[in-house]
Design an enzyme around this catalytic site. Structure first.
Site, mmCIF file in Angstrom:
data_model
loop_
_atom_site.group_PDB
_atom_site.id
_atom_site.type_symbol
_atom_site.label_atom_id
_atom_site.label_comp_id
_atom_site.label_asym_id
_atom_site.label_seq_id
_atom_site.Cartn_x
_atom_site.Cartn_y
_atom_site.Cartn_z
ATOM 1 C CE LYS A 156 -3.865 2.153 2.486
ATOM 2 N NZ LYS A 156 -4.895 1.925 3.517
ATOM 3 C CG ASP A 176 0.300 11.125 -3.775
ATOM 4 O OD1 ASP A 176 -0.419 10.167 -3.409
ATOM 5 O OD2 ASP A 176 0.815 11.937 -2.986
ATOM 6 C CG ASP A 202 -14.584 2.127 -1.089
ATOM 7 O OD1 ASP A 202 -15.645 2.649 -0.707
ATOM 8 O OD2 ASP A 202 -13.478 2.671 -0.941
HETATM 9 P P1 AMP Z 1 -9.997 5.179 1.106
HETATM 10 O O1 AMP Z 1 -11.048 6.166 1.509
HETATM 11 O O2 AMP Z 1 -8.658 5.425 1.761
HETATM 12 O O3 AMP Z 1 -10.447 3.778 1.274
HETATM 13 O O4 AMP Z 1 -9.700 5.420 -0.455
HETATM 14 C C1 AMP Z 1 -10.713 5.481 -1.411
HETATM 15 C C2 AMP Z 1 -10.123 5.328 -2.792
HETATM 16 O O5 AMP Z 1 -9.153 6.327 -3.059
HETATM 17 C C3 AMP Z 1 -9.445 3.997 -3.048
HETATM 18 O O6 AMP Z 1 -9.728 3.605 -4.352
HETATM 19 C C4 AMP Z 1 -7.976 4.328 -2.873
HETATM 20 O O7 AMP Z 1 -7.149 3.459 -3.585
HETATM 21 C C5 AMP Z 1 -7.916 5.733 -3.422
HETATM 22 N N1 AMP Z 1 -6.811 6.517 -2.857
HETATM 23 C C6 AMP Z 1 -6.723 7.025 -1.612
HETATM 24 N N2 AMP Z 1 -5.572 7.714 -1.458
HETATM 25 C C7 AMP Z 1 -4.909 7.630 -2.625
HETATM 26 C C8 AMP Z 1 -3.661 8.137 -3.108
HETATM 27 N N3 AMP Z 1 -2.853 8.862 -2.339
HETATM 28 N N4 AMP Z 1 -3.325 7.841 -4.382
HETATM 29 C C9 AMP Z 1 -4.129 7.124 -5.177
HETATM 30 N N5 AMP Z 1 -5.311 6.629 -4.792
HETATM 31 C C10 AMP Z 1 -5.706 6.879 -3.534
HETATM 32 MG MG MG Z 2 -10.222 1.994 0.884
#
Ligand code: AMP
Ligand code: MG
Length: 503
Positions: free
Chosen positions: A127, A139, A266
Site C-alpha cells: 500500500k 499520487d 469499498d
Molecule cells: P480510502 O477512503 O482510503 O479507502 O480510499 C478510497 C479510494 O481512493 C481507493 O480507491 C484508494 O485506492 C484511493 N486513494 C486514496 N488515497 C490515494 C492516493 N494517495 N493515491 C491514489 N489513490 C488513492
Molecule cells: Mg479503501
C-alpha cells in the site's frame, strides 16, 4: 532501482523463501491492471511484525535485510509475484461513487505457506507503491504517519482477537509527499487471504456485467467459502455467511470501542475482516456519538452508527446478488440474519466484559444503565472495563479508582451496588471473575496519542517506539508492569489531535 533488475543472490534466496500462487491474477483481465510498483529512493525499514512474518514462513531479521526492504517497498520484484491493481467501485458516505479501485495498493500475489493440515495462501499487497490506473489524479502514495497507524492497528486488532487484514512490515523513504503538510513516503505490506470488497461486487453490478459478477462470486465461494459449494443456493449461503461474519465483527468493534471512521462499501471485506485503516480510533472518553474521522461532519460513521451502517453496506452487497440468488425474498432472508447474530454476540461480549457467566432477564437493563452513566460521565472506555475486573464484591473501597473515572460518583455507586447484587446472584468469585474479565477487557489499545508519539519519533528516524508499541499491543490483555504508562489516560496535549481521511 529498476524492478526488473532483481539481484541474482537475493532473488534466489527469496525464491526459496516465498512460493507464489497468484489466485487473483487467474481471474479475467477485466478484474485488474497488471503493472509494476513505482520505486522509492533509499528505502529503510520502519517496522516489522514477527507474528505476521511467521504466517508466511519468514522471520523479522530476514524482513529487515536490505533485499527485503527493497522488495517490500516495490523497488525489486519478488520472484514469482505478478503485480496488479484491482478494480472495484463503491458507495462512499452513502453515495454511489462509481469506479474506484486500488489507487495506491499493488497486489504482489498470493504466498503459499504450509502449516500442518492446511495450506494457507496469504495475498501480499504493497500500500503506497505508486500510481495505478485507479488513482484518479492522486499520487499513489501513503505517508509515514498513516502507514505506521495502519501497521500498528492491524497487528493490535489481531492481538485483540478481532478479524483483520494483517501488516507484515512498513518501509519508508525520504521522498516528499504532499498532504496538508509535506510528509514522506512509506509503504505498508498488508496480508489477507483476499482483499475482495463489497465494492468489488458492486462494480460489476452497476456496470451491468452479470457474467463478471458471477465469476467473482464463484471465485470467492470456491477459494474462501468452499464449504458453501454443496449448499442448495451457494450465492444465498455466501451472503448469509458474509452477513454473519460482518455482524460478529461489528459486535467485536463495539465492545472494544473501535471506530473505523470510513465504512464505505469499498472498505468492507468479503471475508468479514477489518479492512483499510484510515482515520480509525479507539474510543477514549465514552460517547456513543463519538466521531473519530474529522472529515465525517455528519457523523455517518459515528461509534453507535457502525452496526447499522454495516447492515446498510450488506444491503448494498445483497442488491448485487439478487439475480444470482434468484429472488429478492431469498436475498432478504440472508440479510435478516444480521440483527439476531449481532445482538447475540454483542450480549455475550458485554456479559463477558462484566464477568457475568449467566444470562438473566434483568441483565440488559443493568448494561443499559451502565451506558447511561457512561454517556453522562464520559469515563475512558478501556480503563473502565479493565478496572471493573478489579472490583471486589465485599469491598466497596476496591472501587476507588473506578469511581475516579466518573464525575457523578453517586451515580456510579448506585450502579455498582446493583452490579454487586447481580454478581452475588450467580455466586461470582472475585479472583476467578477478575481473571476472566482481564482476558476479555484489554489493558492496552492503540490510543491516538501513543501512535502519535511513535510517529513523531519515526519522523526523526527513531523507529524504536513503533516496535515498542507493536510488542505491547501484541499482548493487550496481559499485565505488563514495565509498560504501565501505556495504559494511562491520554495526556492533555492529546486533546488537540485530529485524524482525517488524509493519508
Ligand atoms: P480510502 O477512503 O482510503 O479507502 O480510499 C478510497 C479510494 O481512493 C481507493 O480507491 C484508494 O485506492 C484511493 N486513494 C486514496 N488515497 C490515494 C492516493 N494517495 N493515491 C491514489 N489513490 C488513492
Ligand atoms: Mg479503501
Amino acid at each position: 532501482m529498476n524492478p526488473s533488475s532483481f539481484s541474482v543472490e537475493s532473488g534466489q534466496a527469496l525464491t526459496s523463501l516465498l512460493k507464489f500462487e497468484n489466485r487473483f491474477a487467474s481471474l479475467p483481465a477485466s478484474f485488474y491492471t497488471r503493472l509494476q510498483p513505482t520505486p522509492l529512493p533509499a528505502p529503510y525499514s520502519v517496522g516489522v511484525s514477527p507474528a505476521a512474518a511467521a504466517l508466511i514462513g519468514l522471520d523479522a531479521t530476514t524482513l529487515a535485510t536490505p533485499a527485503m526492504v527493497e522488495a517490500f517497498t516495490g523497488n525489486e520484484l519478488l520472484p514469482g509475484s505478478d503485480p496488479l491493481a484491482a478494480v472495484y467501485s463503491g458507495h462512499q458516505f452513502g453515495v454511489w461513487a462509481g469506479q474506484l479501485g486500488d489507487g495506491r495498493a499493488i497486489l504482489l500475489g498470493g504466498v503459499l505457506h504450509h502449516v500442518p493440515h492446511q495450506n494457507q495462501i496469504w495475498e501480499l499487497q504493497l500500500k503506497g507503491a505508486g500510481r495505478t490506473p485507479y488513482s484518479r489524479g492522486a499520487d499513489g502514495r501513503a505517508v509515514l504517519r498513516s502507514s505506521i497507524r495502519e501497521f500498528l492497528c492491524s497487528e493490535a486488532m489481531h492481538g485483540l482477537g478481532i478479524p483483520t487484514t494483517r501488516a507484515l512490515c512498513v518501509t519508508g523513504s525520504d521522498q516528499p509527499v504532499i498532504r496538508e503538510d509535506i510528509e514522506t513516503a512509506s509503504v505498508v505490506t498488508r496480508m489477507a487471504p483476499s482483499f475482495v470488497r463489497f465494492g468489488s461486487f458492486e462494480h460489476w453490478f452497476y456496470n451491468s456485467q452479470p457474467e463478471e459478477l458471477r465469476t467473482l462470486a464463484d471465485y470467492v465461494i470456491r477459494e474462501f467459502y468452499p464449504e458453501l459449494l454443496t449448499e442448495t443456493n451457494p450465492y444465498q449461503a455466501l451472503l448469509h455467511e458474509v452477513t454473519l461474519r460482518t455482524a460478529r465483527l461489528m459486535a467485536q468493534w463495539q465492545t472494544v470501542g473501535f471506530c473505523h471512521g470510513v465504512m464505505n462499501t469499498d472498505n468492507m471485506s468479503i471475508l468479514g475482516l477489518t479492512l483499510d485503516y484510515g482515520p480509525f480510533g479507539f474510543m477514549e472518553a465514552f460517547n456513543a456519538n463519538h466521531i473519530c474521522n474529522h472529515t465525517d461532519q455528519q457523523g455517518r460513521y459515528a461509534y453507535a452508527m457502525q452496526p447499522r451502517i454495516a447492515l446498510w453496506n450488506l444491503y448494498a452487497l445483497g442488491q448485487t446478488l439478487v439475480a444470482l440468488i434468484g429472488s429478492v425474498e431469498g436475498t432478504q432472508a440472508a440479510l435478516e440474519s444480521f440483527q439476531p447474530e449481532f445482538d447475540a454476540v454483542l450480549a455475550a461480549r458485554w456479559h463477558a466484559k462484566l464477568g457475568l457467566r449467566e444470562s438473566l432477564p434483568n441483565d440488559q437493563a443493568l448494561i443499559d444503565r451502565l451506558f447511561e452513566i457512561m454517556q453522562a460521565n464520559r469515563p475512558d472506555f478501556t480503563l473502565l472495563f479493565r478496572k471493573l475486573g478489579e472490583l471486589k464484591i465485599g469491598d466497596p473501597s476496591s472501587d476507588e479508582s473506578i469511581r475516579d473515572l466518573f464525575l457523578d460518583r453517586p451515580a456510579f455507586d448506585a450502579w455498582a451496588s446493583d452490579y454487586r447484587a447481580r454478581l452475588q446472584q450467580e455466586q461470582s468469585m472475585d479472583a476467578a471473575r477478575g481473571a476472566a474479565m482481564h482476558a476479555v477487557n484489554p489493558k492496552y489499545v492503540l490510543r491516538n496519542y501513543l501512535a502519535e508519539v511513535a510517529i513523531r519519533k519515526a519522523k526523526q528516524k527513531d523507529f524504536s517506539e513503533v516496535e515498542k508499541l507493536r510488542a505491547i499491543l501484541s499482548k493487550p490483555f496481559d499485565e505488563q508492569p514495565e509498560n504501565e504508562s501505556y495504559a494511562a489516560l491520554p495526556p492533555d496535549w492529546a486533546s488537540g489531535l485530529e485524524v482525517s481521511c488524509s493519508s
